[in-house]
Design an enzyme around this catalytic site. Sequence first.
Site, PDB file in Angstrom:
ATOM      1  N   HIS B 121       0.861  -1.179   0.000  1.00  0.00           N
ATOM      2  CA  HIS B 121       0.000   0.000   0.000  1.00  0.00           C
ATOM      3  C   HIS B 121       0.906   1.242   0.000  1.00  0.00           C
ATOM      4  CE1 HIS B 121      -2.905   2.879   1.775  1.00  0.00           C
ATOM      5  NE2 HIS B 121      -3.854   2.045   1.397  1.00  0.00           N
ATOM      6  N   ASP B 198       2.836  -4.365   8.010  1.00  0.00           N
ATOM      7  CA  ASP B 198       1.626  -3.568   7.835  1.00  0.00           C
ATOM      8  C   ASP B 198       0.450  -4.509   8.069  1.00  0.00           C
ATOM      9  OD1 ASP B 198      -0.622  -2.307   6.927  1.00  0.00           O
ATOM     10  OD2 ASP B 198       0.248  -1.617   5.048  1.00  0.00           O
ATOM     11  N   GLN B 201      -4.776  -4.967   6.991  1.00  0.00           N
ATOM     12  CA  GLN B 201      -5.785  -5.868   6.454  1.00  0.00           C
ATOM     13  C   GLN B 201      -5.882  -7.163   7.228  1.00  0.00           C
ATOM     14  OE1 GLN B 201      -8.016  -5.028   4.365  1.00  0.00           O
ATOM     15  NE2 GLN B 201      -7.129  -3.066   3.805  1.00  0.00           N
ATOM     16  N   LYS B 224     -10.660  -0.114  10.513  1.00  0.00           N
ATOM     17  CA  LYS B 224     -10.902  -1.319   9.706  1.00  0.00           C
ATOM     18  C   LYS B 224     -11.220  -2.504  10.605  1.00  0.00           C
ATOM     19  CE  LYS B 224      -7.332   0.006   6.307  1.00  0.00           C
ATOM     20  NZ  LYS B 224      -7.888   0.573   5.086  1.00  0.00           N
ATOM     21  N   CYS B 362      -4.694   2.289  -3.698  1.00  0.00           N
ATOM     22  CA  CYS B 362      -3.425   2.751  -3.134  1.00  0.00           C
ATOM     23  C   CYS B 362      -2.290   1.753  -3.372  1.00  0.00           C
ATOM     24  CB  CYS B 362      -3.553   3.046  -1.643  1.00  0.00           C
ATOM     25  SG  CYS B 362      -4.792   4.292  -1.278  1.00  0.00           S
TER      26      CYS B 362
END
Lengths: 406, 406, 157, 157
Positions: B121, B198, B201, B224, B362
Amino acid sequence: MNIDNIKKEFPIFNSKIHNNDLVYLDSANSSQKPLVVINRIYDFYTKEFSNVGRSVHYLAVAATNLYEKTRSSVQKYINAKDKNEIVFTKGATEAINLVANTFGQKYLKEGDEILITELEHHSNYVPWHFLRKEKGIKIKFAEVNNDGEITIESIEKKITNKTKLIAFTHLSNVTGAILPVKEITELAHSKKIPVLVDGCQSAPHLKLDMQDLDCDFYAISCHKMYGPTGLGILYAKKKWLEDLPPYQGGGGMIGQVKKDGISYGDLPNKYEAGTMATAQVIAFDESIKFLEKIGIHNIMQHEKQLMDYGEEILRKNNSVKLVGNPKKKGAVLSFTIDGIHPHDIATILDEDGVAIRAGHHCCQILHDKLGLTSTARASLGIYNTTDDIDKLNLSINKCKKIFNLK
Amino acid sequence: MNIDNIKKEFPIFNSKIHNNDLVYLDSANSSQKPLVVINRIYDFYTKEFSNVGRSVHYLAVAATNLYEKTRSSVQKYINAKDKNEIVFTKGATEAINLVANTFGQKYLKEGDEILITELEHHSNYVPWHFLRKEKGIKIKFAEVNNDGEITIESIEKKITNKTKLIAFTHLSNVTGAILPVKEITELAHSKKIPVLVDGCQSAPHLKLDMQDLDCDFYAISCHKMYGPTGLGILYAKKKWLEDLPPYQGGGGMIGQVKKDGISYGDLPNKYEAGTMATAQVIAFDESIKFLEKIGIHNIMQHEKQLMDYGEEILRKNNSVKLVGNPKKKGAVLSFTIDGIHPHDIATILDEDGVAIRAGHHCCQILHDKLGLTSTARASLGIYNTTDDIDKLNLSINKCKKIFNLK
Amino acid sequence: MNLKELYQEIILDHGKNPRNLKKIENFNNDATGHNPLCGDKVHIYLNINNNNKVEDISFEGSGCAISMASASIMTDLVKGKDETEVKEIISDFLDMIKEKPELSSKNINEEDKTKLMCLSGVKKYPMRVKCATLSWHTLTSAINNSKDEINTEKMDT
Amino acid sequence: MNLKELYQEIILDHGKNPRNLKKIENFNNDATGHNPLCGDKVHIYLNINNNNKVEDISFEGSGCAISMASASIMTDLVKGKDETEVKEIISDFLDMIKEKPELSSKNINEEDKTKLMCLSGVKKYPMRVKCATLSWHTLTSAINNSKDEINTEKMDT
Ligand SMILES: Cc1ncc(COP(=O)(O)O)c(C=O)c1O
Ligand SMILES: Cc1ncc(COP(=O)(O)O)c(C=O)c1O
């Protein structure tokens, strides 16, 4: 909306603190929120939630429009020239860090000077200190006078031909002094020095007019302005936002992204990397509407009366000493009581439901100057009344009794 | 709590979109919020609001305790060793910027390499790009394979003796590929290279166990994860938070402040400058409780079934092409339709209340690699059902009809 | 009423007229402590003789009634005790402030226990616990002669 | 139903088989445009002759049906017109997409007006307006031969 019974718009005042009504005198720390703002957050999450700017579906489009509507409302409220001069941040602290970081990157080198004042909150000192460490710049402090004011002369005295930026508070969160922003800015600009104003304490209490003040940067905390936590605003003249490098990198702030290079998005996207505080921005529109409905002139008048009343009452109270005596003063009553430490005052007042703050209020430089480690601070919001001041005074008398003072 | 009718915990699903039920398939962008979270925000603002950490009055003490309670809940949820390894940020983007900035300051110099992947991303690329410009470091990209995966070999191939940090996503927001975090971390650590993950998600969908993964940094977006907007989390091993310099400067993060120097506060204060997103942090505790009540194993099972069903349905649909075919895949169904641009797909789906996202998500580097400018993405949350997938498929068929495809 | 428990006569007396508030001349160990939240500071000076006994002790600093009283009572109490006794007393006191209802140390006489228990009123005021414990943590570092400044934020109080 | 208005036959036809989708050899002006939100790109090539007339025009790029159709119809339309006429047409089109109900330019014939009005369906889809206007903004910069890339984010659409 009538300011005299505005308290009923704030549901928190239905709560009891140690079985007493809440007398909230800590608004300089963070203000309470009116029901319209709280409801807006609720409604947005329950009926309209989506992330902004990235998707083309119905909820996303609607949320994006609401988000941008707040930007326009803020622009109007602070009389900025362009809506893209409004950047949403996580707080005033981030807003000042953003400027220090990007301005520092582009314009500061060893030996350059940043001029701040002895009144500054740590948020308007530590970011400059980082540049001192990294780049070897110098930080100069305009001196506070005996009344707890910063005069234009005290600023002028410290300007040199190495001064690259002047950063100062609009309204001191300790002495309540209101600084002559327009005059200082005029002086600075006459020497081609840009100006950053820490507007945290002024924004909830004074009329804001960016075009009139003409400052280059202005930092605001929404949570002190009857808005949600986790949100701040950086106002910056467009030329600066166009000229300075980006601050944080991530989604939404880019133009094109290649393995060997990146172009940045246009304003205001360039400075709003990643998913922003969507719900908070959207709800903040209600804070602005709420303030507009009451009217800033009514707010200023109401708070002036309260300040006058409070100063009079506290001055009359034996052993109580007000901290600072500025000619132009707003919303803050800091004091000490000989023989009682502010922490003890705050604890005893709290038992009566009177919420004040005790400590250095993130202004250690000022406290050092005043020869104090700590002060007690009662700070005002639109919901306060003379009755609150009377209760403050009664509780102060209780402190004195416990500590056997007269 | 039964996951099969969990939709009713989310008030948004009472809303109609163009007179249709909402089929929300944009959770990778941001998830909807359960009523318990929304109510917590409401209750906090109406009955308990105060700023944290600074005042000693009743509301401030209570708020501070609640704020720290969320930190403990997060620690437990992600199995961090110490509660002070949890830093609240404004989002995952800020979390990654924080690491890039502070790690960069202290450890990177010209010629050093940061290894990321083609799946990243923009939020896990742009912050490193800043260091490339400022310090002359290099950014290497581990290559994605034809299935849209990053294998441990593709990482290993790009490690050199100049690699100073490896930063990669846990779960791709485009191909859905789940990366072997633990194995990559082991490899990296065997070469004394720290690892940033990261986790944007993965956090809503996978079991999180920091001590098992053993990564050095892990970035999470609370919005999220069924939590409020404007909030993220940086998990970092204590040794790093102690070792690295502070990121933003301001109130709350300091120890002593003098005109000629500053000492910083202890963890986690050192990295939480200024007034934080108080209400959001406090409400996020409800998101964690909500997830714990359902149970991560139930969530994983439910979403796996949905993914399998979705892949099967979409594969059967003529002209629809899934993007990526990773062996381990989660929560994301990206696709294209020959002859219809993703933007057109999203607009047509939206008319039926089916909310998906179209664009590069992104991830321009990945899209370049795939030879696409844009993809359509349906992403899943706990509230989705096979019925939602069926509706997605029906609307896709409508697109095809409008565009005269078979 | 809780306030009465917090601000007992003994606390007010020690807060107002703290014992041992000075810098002794012949100290051989010392340490400073600081509470960044409120700005309170304390500097402890120790003279420990060859038999590991606290020959003399004093403190400088400013703070609220609770912190001044705590430092005052503490310095009075540990004078003449040896290092191991002092360490044991410190941990007993910190345990009491944190969770235990009573003091259990054999090294404190009943009169001193009564005095120390006057500080237990802070238990109902979590934000004030640091005020009561700052000087005790600082004493620990003075004894260990660790020159690090004690920052109550770091402490497990 | 709105979708029918947005995806009219003409749009679908031009979207699928865009006219002038190539790079002309002898262009003397050109410009590129980019929509960072969706990644759509367009490159416009112009051949303007000595009489300031658009001798030839073409475009390259990828995008949704709306943006391809818009570029296709636009390039067809401006061919043969002179610069001032083209500028007037551009501003008439942008006004229509933004707020005006109709096109008013004298420089567009009725058949072309009907074609252009097919694009007016995007008015109900604010997020898609940029798709319809990207090529028009890019044409402006090609005419001005300003080498800056047009970024629709900056535009006042
Ligand atoms: C993989 C990935 N990384 C980083 C981010 C950035 O997160 P945020 O926008 O919440 O800062 C996102 C979400 O947009 C994401 O999907
Ligand atoms: C004068 C002043 N400046 C800056 C700040 C920092 O604002 P925030 O904590 O909202 O970032 C404050 C509030 O604490 C303040 O009073």
